[in-house]
Design an enzyme around this catalytic site. Structure first.
Site, PDB file in Angstrom:
ATOM      1  N   GLU A  68      10.394   9.574   0.205  1.00  0.00           N
ATOM      2  CA  GLU A  68      10.153   8.699   1.402  1.00  0.00           C
ATOM      3  C   GLU A  68      11.505   8.139   2.110  1.00  0.00           C
ATOM      4  O   GLU A  68      11.427   7.977   3.008  1.00  0.00           O
ATOM      5  CB  GLU A  68       9.245   7.731   0.997  1.00  0.00           C
ATOM      6  CG  GLU A  68       8.920   6.783   2.176  1.00  0.00           C
ATOM      7  CD  GLU A  68       7.860   5.865   1.672  1.00  0.00           C
ATOM      8  OE1 GLU A  68       7.716   5.706   0.174  1.00  0.00           O
ATOM      9  OE2 GLU A  68       6.960   5.349   2.332  1.00  0.00           O
ATOM     10  N   HIS A  71       7.025  12.787  -0.082  1.00  0.00           N
ATOM     11  CA  HIS A  71       7.042  12.262   1.308  1.00  0.00           C
ATOM     12  C   HIS A  71       7.489  13.416   2.245  1.00  0.00           C
ATOM     13  O   HIS A  71       8.811  13.564   2.174  1.00  0.00           O
ATOM     14  CB  HIS A  71       7.350  10.845   1.508  1.00  0.00           C
ATOM     15  CG  HIS A  71       6.721   9.993   2.117  1.00  0.00           C
ATOM     16  ND1 HIS A  71       5.875   9.225   1.247  1.00  0.00           N
ATOM     17  CD2 HIS A  71       6.310   9.252   3.255  1.00  0.00           C
ATOM     18  CE1 HIS A  71       4.964   8.461   1.955  1.00  0.00           C
ATOM     19  NE2 HIS A  71       5.386   8.316   3.135  1.00  0.00           N
ATOM     20  N   ASP A  73       0.823  11.320   3.687  1.00  0.00           N
ATOM     21  CA  ASP A  73       2.140  10.860   3.637  1.00  0.00           C
ATOM     22  C   ASP A  73       2.517  10.982   2.339  1.00  0.00           C
ATOM     23  O   ASP A  73       3.804  11.444   2.244  1.00  0.00           O
ATOM     24  CB  ASP A  73       2.245   9.094   3.979  1.00  0.00           C
ATOM     25  CG  ASP A  73       1.339   8.544   3.040  1.00  0.00           C
ATOM     26  OD1 ASP A  73       0.067   9.126   2.660  1.00  0.00           O
ATOM     27  OD2 ASP A  73       1.469   7.323   2.940  1.00  0.00           O
ATOM     28  N   TRP A 129       3.751   7.630  16.369  1.00  0.00           N
ATOM     29  CA  TRP A 129       2.539   7.881  15.521  1.00  0.00           C
ATOM     30  C   TRP A 129       1.434   8.352  16.261  1.00  0.00           C
ATOM     31  O   TRP A 129       0.939   9.648  16.092  1.00  0.00           O
ATOM     32  CB  TRP A 129       2.262   6.569  14.650  1.00  0.00           C
ATOM     33  CG  TRP A 129       2.995   6.567  13.300  1.00  0.00           C
ATOM     34  CD1 TRP A 129       2.423   6.823  12.160  1.00  0.00           C
ATOM     35  CD2 TRP A 129       4.360   6.290  13.066  1.00  0.00           C
ATOM     36  NE1 TRP A 129       3.506   6.515  11.012  1.00  0.00           N
ATOM     37  CE2 TRP A 129       4.588   6.262  12.020  1.00  0.00           C
ATOM     38  CE3 TRP A 129       5.413   6.030  14.164  1.00  0.00           C
ATOM     39  CZ2 TRP A 129       5.706   6.147  11.366  1.00  0.00           C
ATOM     40  CZ3 TRP A 129       6.794   6.116  13.591  1.00  0.00           C
ATOM     41  CH2 TRP A 129       6.915   5.957  12.016  1.00  0.00           C
ATOM     42  N   ARG A 160       0.622   7.159  -4.722  1.00  0.00           N
ATOM     43  CA  ARG A 160       0.363   5.693  -4.551  1.00  0.00           C
ATOM     44  C   ARG A 160      -1.003   5.519  -3.831  1.00  0.00           C
ATOM     45  O   ARG A 160      -1.713   6.567  -3.608  1.00  0.00           O
ATOM     46  CB  ARG A 160       1.377   4.820  -4.029  1.00  0.00           C
ATOM     47  CG  ARG A 160       1.440   5.041  -2.453  1.00  0.00           C
ATOM     48  CD  ARG A 160       2.488   4.291  -1.821  1.00  0.00           C
ATOM     49  NE  ARG A 160       2.967   4.559  -0.574  1.00  0.00           N
ATOM     50  CZ  ARG A 160       4.021   4.679  -0.111  1.00  0.00           C
ATOM     51  NH1 ARG A 160       5.238   4.430  -0.575  1.00  0.00           N
ATOM     52  NH2 ARG A 160       4.176   4.794   1.303  1.00  0.00           N
ATOM     53  N   ASP A 161      -1.357   4.271  -3.771  1.00  0.00           N
ATOM     54  CA  ASP A 161      -2.723   3.871  -3.257  1.00  0.00           C
ATOM     55  C   ASP A 161      -2.792   4.227  -1.864  1.00  0.00           C
ATOM     56  O   ASP A 161      -2.938   3.155  -1.120  1.00  0.00           O
ATOM     57  CB  ASP A 161      -3.400   2.377  -3.614  1.00  0.00           C
ATOM     58  CG  ASP A 161      -2.256   1.600  -3.558  1.00  0.00           C
ATOM     59  OD1 ASP A 161      -1.096   1.813  -2.962  1.00  0.00           O
ATOM     60  OD2 ASP A 161      -2.533   0.029  -3.839  1.00  0.00           O
ATOM     61  N   GLU A 162      -2.305   5.273  -1.240  1.00  0.00           N
ATOM     62  CA  GLU A 162      -2.366   5.332   0.256  1.00  0.00           C
ATOM     63  C   GLU A 162      -2.848   6.976   0.529  1.00  0.00           C
ATOM     64  O   GLU A 162      -4.118   7.024   0.535  1.00  0.00           O
ATOM     65  CB  GLU A 162      -0.809   5.296   0.730  1.00  0.00           C
ATOM     66  CG  GLU A 162      -0.994   4.539   2.014  1.00  0.00           C
ATOM     67  CD  GLU A 162       0.540   4.003   2.419  1.00  0.00           C
ATOM     68  OE1 GLU A 162       0.780   3.915   3.460  1.00  0.00           O
ATOM     69  OE2 GLU A 162       1.247   3.620   1.498  1.00  0.00           O
TER      70      GLU A 162
HETATM   71  C1  BGC Z   1       3.258   5.526   5.028  1.00  0.00           C
HETATM   72  C2  BGC Z   1       4.274   6.259   5.909  1.00  0.00           C
HETATM   73  C3  BGC Z   1       3.852   5.859   7.381  1.00  0.00           C
HETATM   74  C4  BGC Z   1       4.097   4.194   7.364  1.00  0.00           C
HETATM   75  C5  BGC Z   1       3.887   3.741   8.667  1.00  0.00           C
HETATM   76  C6  BGC Z   1       3.910   4.077   5.145  1.00  0.00           C
HETATM   77  O1  BGC Z   1       3.221   3.319   4.199  1.00  0.00           O
HETATM   78  O2  BGC Z   1       3.541   6.028   3.769  1.00  0.00           O
HETATM   79  O3  BGC Z   1       4.657   7.529   5.482  1.00  0.00           O
HETATM   80  O4  BGC Z   1       4.184   6.456   8.542  1.00  0.00           O
HETATM   81  O5  BGC Z   1       3.724   3.690   6.354  1.00  0.00           O
HETATM   82  O6  BGC Z   1       4.511   2.574   8.798  1.00  0.00           O
END
Ligand code: BGC
Length: 934
Positions: A780, A801, A503, A569, A507-509
Site C-alpha cells: 500500500e 494493495h 483495496d 475516486w 484488515r478490517d476494510e
Molecule cells: C484504502 C485505500 C483508499 C483510501 C482512501 C484506504 O484506507 O485502503 O486504498 O483508497 O483509504 O483514502
C-alpha cells in the site's frame, strides 16, 4: 552529438501526435483489402457476454464473440453468418432455426448482438458461426455453443423468502443457520435447475453433494438495490425417489462486520434464503420445489463465521446426513416467510469466486516466543486447508498474517480489528479435513496452535481463491526484479479481485475503494479478462450513486455519504467504463453507464459554478504520496484543488469522447465546450506562462500532461520540468494518482531514461524497494517496511494493495509496447511500439485479446535488434522499430517488401514504421545502442 540530435528529433516527432495518427490512417486505408491467405480459417472461442456457455443470464439481446484461427497472414473477416436454434440437432440439420443472420458483410467478430426472436425465461439456445475472409475463403461452421436464459420476470419466482426461526443475539456473530427440505421425484428427470439467492451467503447441498464450485454466493452487490441470483444445472445431483436440499447460511457482507468501526448488520440483521428447484421429467412435465414454510431450520458445526474475523467450527456438532433424505429433523425449528423484494433480483453478471490454485507451505518456523508458523512463500488470499487426526475436542487455532516482525513473530497489528483466525475443534473420528466456508484471509504466514502431533508441511495446503477471471497477459524481461514486480502485481490483482475490486484483503476494510479501482483498471485489463467483473461492479456504482450525482468512495457503499465525491475516486464512474470500452471495444458498457457518467460530471460542474473551478474539502489528493516534512497529511504534497480540477477535466474529456462514440452529438458538443472552460480555469489557476504547473510536483505535471490540460505550446516545457524534478530527487514522489501516469508521460515526451531510472531504482521510494524487503505482492505504501526494518503506521499498512501496481500498464504498453489504438479499440488495430532501454536486453509481453493472441517480444543481442510479433486474425497493426534504418530491416531473414502480410513501411525520422496484417513476424535490424531511446 549524434545521440542528442536523434533524441531531439524523436521528441519533436512524439510531440506531434496528430501527424503520426494521420499517417497511420492514410497508410492503412487499403490494408484490409489485401489478401494473402491460401487456406480457410477456422472459428473457436465462442463466447456469449464474455462467457463460455453461460446459463441463467438475463440480457435480452446477448452479444456473441468468436476468434478466428489461421496460420496465414493478413487474415481479415469480410463477412459472417450466425445461426441459432433451440437444440444442437436443429443447427446441424438447419431445420427449425430460431435465427439465421444470413451472410452479413462485416468485419465484426466481437459483440455481435443477437437479433433473433425474443427469448423467454429458461430458454436455452445453441449457436454457431462461420466466416468469410478477405480472400473470399469460407470457414467451416464452428462447433456449437449455447447460452441459457434465467428467470426474466419477477412472476417466474414461485419461491418465497424464508428465514430460520432461531434465537440469535444479532449484535455478535452467531452460529450459521442450516435449512433443509426433502422432496420426491416420481419419475426420471431429463434436466433440473436451481435458481437461488440469499440475504447473507449461502452454500447449497443436494443429496450430500455441494452444488457448483462457486464461493461467496450470491456475491456482494448494492444489496438494497440489486441482489444477484445464481442458476445451477443440478441434473446430475438428483435421482428418482427421495431427494434432499440443504443450505448453510453465513453472515458475509450482508450482516457480518464491515468497515473499521466494528459495525455489523449493514444491510439487515436476519439471514434468509430464496430457492427454486425446477425439475423436468422425461415426459416433459415439471416439478417445482421452492423455499416455503415447510422447510426446517437448525444450526450446525459453524459456530461463528465472519469475513474479517474468521471461522470457528466444532466438528462434534456436524449433523451427519442432514442434506440427504431420511434425516430426522423432527426437533428442528421452523422457518418464517420473510417479506423481501424480488424486484431487485438480477442474474449473476460478474465472475464467480472459486478455488483457483493450491500452494504448499515452504517452511515451518519456530519463533523465539514459541510460536509454530507456516510460511506459504507467497502473500496470498484464501485459507489453509488441513488434514488432522486426534482426540475429540482437540482445539486447533490458525492465526493468519502477512508479515513477521523484526523478531520473527507473527505481526498482526496492521490487521486492525480483523482477527483473521480460524478455529477447528476435532470430532475425533479418524482423518478430518477442514477448510472454512464464509471467510477469507490475506496472509503469507500462519501461526498454528493446539496441534498435538508433529506438524508436517504435507498436512497443509494453501487454497487461493478469487474471482475466476481468465488470465490474459504475461510480461517478462531480462531483469529478474522487474519480473518479480510483475509477479507481485498479478498476485495483488488475484488477492483483490474477490467479487468486488477491493483495496486490500486482510484488515478490517476489504472495500471497493473507487480510486484504487480506476487507477489499476488498465493493468487489470491486461492481466486478466475483467470485462464481466467490472460490468457487475459498475452496475453497483450506478445503483449507489446519489441523486445529485455524487459517487461514494467505496462501492458497494457502506460508508457515510459525508465522505463522497472525491476527486480521483468518484471519477471511477467515468474512467472504468471508458477503460472497459478501450480494452474490449464494449460500447454497451458506455450505454449502460452513460447516465451515471454524465451525472458525475454534472455534479462537479454544478459545484464548480460559473468559473468552472472545482474543489472539494473532503478529498484525498495524491493519496500516500512520498511525504515530505511539510506535508500536512499523505497526499498534501500536490495541491488538492489542482487534483480536483485535473480530474474534473479528465472525466469531462472522457464523457465527451463517450458521447461521440455513442452518437450523442449534442452532448458531445456540450461537454467538449465545458472541457475548454475547465482547461482555461486550470491554466488561470495553476499554470504560469512558462509552463510551470503549481505546485511544481511530479504529480502536478503528470496529471496536467497526461490529461492534456496544457496548451500545446507549454507541454514540452512542462514535460522538461517534470524530468528535471525526477532528476532532482532521483526518485518518484507521487502517490496514488500520479503514480500510474508519471512513466507514461516521461516516455511519451522522450524521457524514457528517467522513466527507466524510476523503474530500476531499488531504494525507497520505488517499485523495487519492497522487493528488496521480500515483497511478493504490491504494498500500500512505498515504505510499508522501512529500511531499518520498522513497519509503517500500523493503522494503514497493507502488504497487498494493487494501487501502485498500476505501473503494470507501462510495462506491457511501453516497455514491451503493446498499445491500443483508441480509434479502433479492443485491439482491432494494435500499435506495437516498444521503448528499449533501462539496460534491458529483452522484454516480451503476450496478451490474449478478444481477437486472439498478441505478442511483442524484443531482444538486443550482438548489436542486432530482433522484434518478434504476433497479431491475431481480423486485426491489423502498426509496428514501430526504434532507432533503425529502413534498409537494415529484414523480416523472416529477407529485406522488407510489401508482400505476405506486410502492407507498407517507411522511414520516419529515426524509426521504421511498418504496417502489417495478422500473423507472426520476425523483424531484425542492426541496432547501435540500447541506452538511447526515442
Ligand atoms: C484504502 C485505500 C483508499 C483510501 C482512501 C484506504 O484506507 O485502503 O486504498 O483508497 O483509504 O483514502
Amino acid at each position: 552529438m549524434l545521440k542528442k540530435k536523434k533524441i531531439a528529433k524523436a521528441r519533436q516527432l512524439w510531440s506531434n501526435r496528430i501527424v503520426w495518427c494521420t499517417l497511420i490512417v492514410s497508410m492503412f486505408c487499403c490494408a484490409n483489402n489485401l489478401c494473402f491467405a491460401q487456406s480457410a480459417s477456422s472459428i473457436t472461442g465462442l463466447r456469449c457476454e464474455y462467457k463460455v456457455n453461460p446459463i441463467g443470464i438475463d440480457i435480452d439481446k446477448p452479444r456473441l464473440s468468436w476468434k478466428i484461427q489461421s496460420s496465414e497472414r493478413g487474415v481479415v473477416q469480410s463477412a459472417y453468418q450466425i445461426r441459432v436454434a433451440g437444440n444442437a440437432e436443429s443447427l446441424a440439420t438447419e431445420k427449425k432455426l430460431l435465427w439465421d443472420s444470413g451472410k452479413v458483410v462485416s468485419e465484426q467478430s466481437i459483440h455481435v448482438v443477437y437479433a433473433g426472436p425474443e427469448l423467454k425465461s429458461r430458454q436455452r439456445v445453441y449457436w454457431q458461426v462461420r466466416i468469410w475472409d478477405n480472400c473470399g475463403l469460407k470457414s467451416e461452421w464452428s462447433e456449437a455453443a449455447f447460452w441459457e436464459m434465467g428467470l426474466l420476470n419477477v412472476e417466474d419466482w414461485q419461491a418465497q423468502w424464508i428465514e430460520p426461526n432461531l434465537k440469535e443475539d444479532r449484535t455478535i456473530s452467531n452460529p450459521s443457520p442450516i435449512v433443509r427440505k426433502e422432496f420426491l421425484l416420481r419419475k426420471n428427470i431429463i434436466s433440473a435447475r436451481v435458481y437461488v439467492t440469499s440475504l447473507g451467503l449461502y452454500q447449497m447441498e443436494l443429496n450430500g453433494q455441494i452444488v457448483g464450485d462457486q464461493l461467496f454466493t450470491p456475491g456482494w452487490t448494492s444489496y438494497h438495490h440489486r441482489l444477484q441470483y445464481q442458476t445451477y444445472d443440478i441434473t446430475a445431483l438428483l435421482k428418482k425417489g427421495a431427494n434432499c436440499v440443504g443450505i448453510t447460511l453465513g453472515d458475509g457482507w450482508y450482516r457480518g462486520f464491515l468497515g473499521w468501526e466494528n459495525a455489523r448488520n449493514f444491510y439487515g440483521d436476519t439471514l434468509a434464503i430464496l430457492a427454486q428447484i425446477e425439475c423436468t421429467y422425461d415426459d416433459g412435465t415439471i416439478l417445482i420445489t421452492t423455499t416455503d414454510q415447510t422447510w426446517k431450520a437448525s444450526t450446525g458445526p459453524i459456530l461463528k463465521s465472519d469475513i474479517y474475523n474468521g471461522e470457528v467450527y466444532d466438528a462434534r456438532l456436524e449433523k451427519k446426513g442432514w442434506t440427504e433424505p431420511s434425516f430426522n429433523d423432527s426437533n428442528w425449528a421452523n422457518v418464517t416467510i420473510k417479506k423481501h423484494s424480488k424486484d431487485i433480483l438480477t442474474a449473476s453478471a460478474g465472475v464467480p469466486v472459486k478455488r483457483i490454485e493450491y500452494i504448499k507451505p515452504i517452511a515451518i518456523l519456530k519463533t523465539q516466543n514459541g510460536q509454530t508458523i507456516l510460511d506459504m512463500g507467497q502473500n496470498m488470499v484464501g485459507w489453509l486447508r488441513f488434514s488432522v487426526q486426534g482426540h475429540a475436542g482437540t482445539h486447533i487455532k490458525l492465526r493468519y498474517a502477512e508479515v513477521l516482525d523484526a523478531n520473527g513473530n507473527l505481526y498482526t497489528e496492521n490487521l486492525r480489528f480483523a482477527k483473521q483466525t480460524d478455529e477447528y475443534i476435532l470430532n475425533g473420528q479418524g482423518q478430518e479435513v477442514f477448510e472454512p466456508h464464509f471467510t477469507f484471509h490475506g496472509f503469507r504466514y500462519v501461526a498454528v496452535e493446539g496441534w498435538l502431533s508433529e506438524l508436517t508441511l504435507e498436512n497443509f495446503t494453501g487454497v487461493v481463491i478469487h474471482s475466476d477471471i481468465t488470465p490474459t497477459g504475461q510480461f517478462e524481461c531480462s531483469d529478474p526484479m522487474v519480473n518479480q514486480l510483475q509477479h507481485n502485481i498479478q498476485w495483488s490483482q488475484k488477492g483483490n479481485f474477490l467479487d468486488v475490486p477491493t483495496d486490500c484483503p486482510q484488515r478490517d476494510e476489504r472495500l471497493g475503494w473507487t480510486g484504487d479501482v480506476q487507477i489499476f483498471a488498465p493493468a487489470a485489463c491486461f492481466n486478466a479478462d475483467v470485462a464481466a467483473f467490472y460490468t457487475k461492479w459498475l452496475a453497483d456504482l450506478a445503483a449507489d450513486q446519489q441523486s445529485n450525482g455524487a459517487v461514494p468512495n467505496v462501492i458497494p457503499n457502506i460508508l457515510s455519504m459525508r465522505d463522497s465525491a472525491t476527486a480521483g475516486w468518484a471519477d471511477a464512474a467515468v474512467v472504468v467504463p471508458w477503460t472497459v470500452y478501450l480494452y474490449y471495444d464494449d460500447t454497451r458498457i458506455l450505454q449502460k453507464q452513460y447516465e451515471s457518467m454524465k451525472n458525475w460530471v454534472d455534479y462537479m460542474a454544478n459545484q464548480a459554478g460559473r468559473d468552472c473551478l472545482w474543489g472539494n474539502d473532503v478529498t484525498f489528493g495524491d493519496w500516500l504520496a512520498y511525504s515530505t516534512n511539510d506535508s500536512d497529511y499523505p497526499g498534501a504534497t500536490t495541491d488538492k484543488d489542482l487534483v480536483c480540477q485535473a480530474y474534473f477535466a479528465r472525466s469531462t474529456d472522457l464523457l465527451q469522447r463517450t458521447a461521440k462514440v455513442l452518437g450523442k452529438t449534442d452532448d458531445a458538443k456540450k461537454y467538449a465546450g465545458l472541457l475548454v472552460k475547465i482547461k482555461k480555469a486550470f491554466w488561470a489557476e495553476f499554470v504560469t506562462a512558462n509552463g510551470r504547473v503549481a505546485n511544481n510536483t511530479q504529480t502536478a505535471y503528470s496529471l496536467a500532461i497526461a490529461f492534456e490540460l496544457l496548451p500545446h505550446v507549454l507541454r514540452e516545457n512542462a514535460a522538461k520540468r517534470l524530468d528535471d524534478d525526477v532528476k532532482k530527487f532521483n526518485h518518484i514522489t507521487t502517490g496514488f494518482l500520479g503514480t500510474p501516469l508519471i512513466c507514461h508521460v516521461l516516455s511519451d515526451y522522450g524521457y524514457s531514461e528517467s522513466a527507466y531510472m524510476l523503474l530500476n531504482r531499488k531504494e525507497y521510494p520505488s517499485w523495487l524497494y519492497p522487493i528488496t524487503k521480500g515483497a511478493t505482492t504490491i504494498w500500500e505504501r512505498w515504505d510499508g517496511i522501512k529500511a531499518g526494518g520498522q513497519f509503517q503506521d500500523k493503522g494503514m499498512n497493507s502488504f497487498n494493495h494493487y494501487a501502485y501496481g498500476a505501473i503494470g500498464d507501462w510495462l506491457y504498453g511501453v516497455v514491451a509496447g503493446i498499445t491500443i489504438d483508441e480509434k479502433q479499440p479492443g485491439y482491432k488495430h494494435i500499435i506495437i511500439q516498444p521503448h528499449l532501454g533501462g539496460g534491458l536486453t529483452y522484454a516480451k509481453a503476450g496478451l490474449e485479446s478478444m481477437y486472439g493472441h498478441i505478442e511483442s517480444n524484443w531482444q538486443i543481442k550482438d548489436k542486432t535488434l530482433t522484434l518478434k510479433i504476433e497479431i491475431p486474425p481480423n486485426t491489423t497493426a502498426t509496428v514501430k522499430l526504434p532507432l533503425v534504418v529502413l534498409t537494415d530491416v529484414t523480416e523472416g531473414g529477407k529485406p522488407l517488401s510489401k508482400a505476405n502480410g506486410i502492407v507498407d513501411m517507411l522511414q520516419q525520422e529515426d524509426a521504421v514504421v511498418i504496417q502489417i496484417g495478422s500473423g507472426q513476424y520476425v523483424f531484425k535490424s542492426k541496432y547501435v545502442s540500447n541506452t538511447v531511446r526515442w
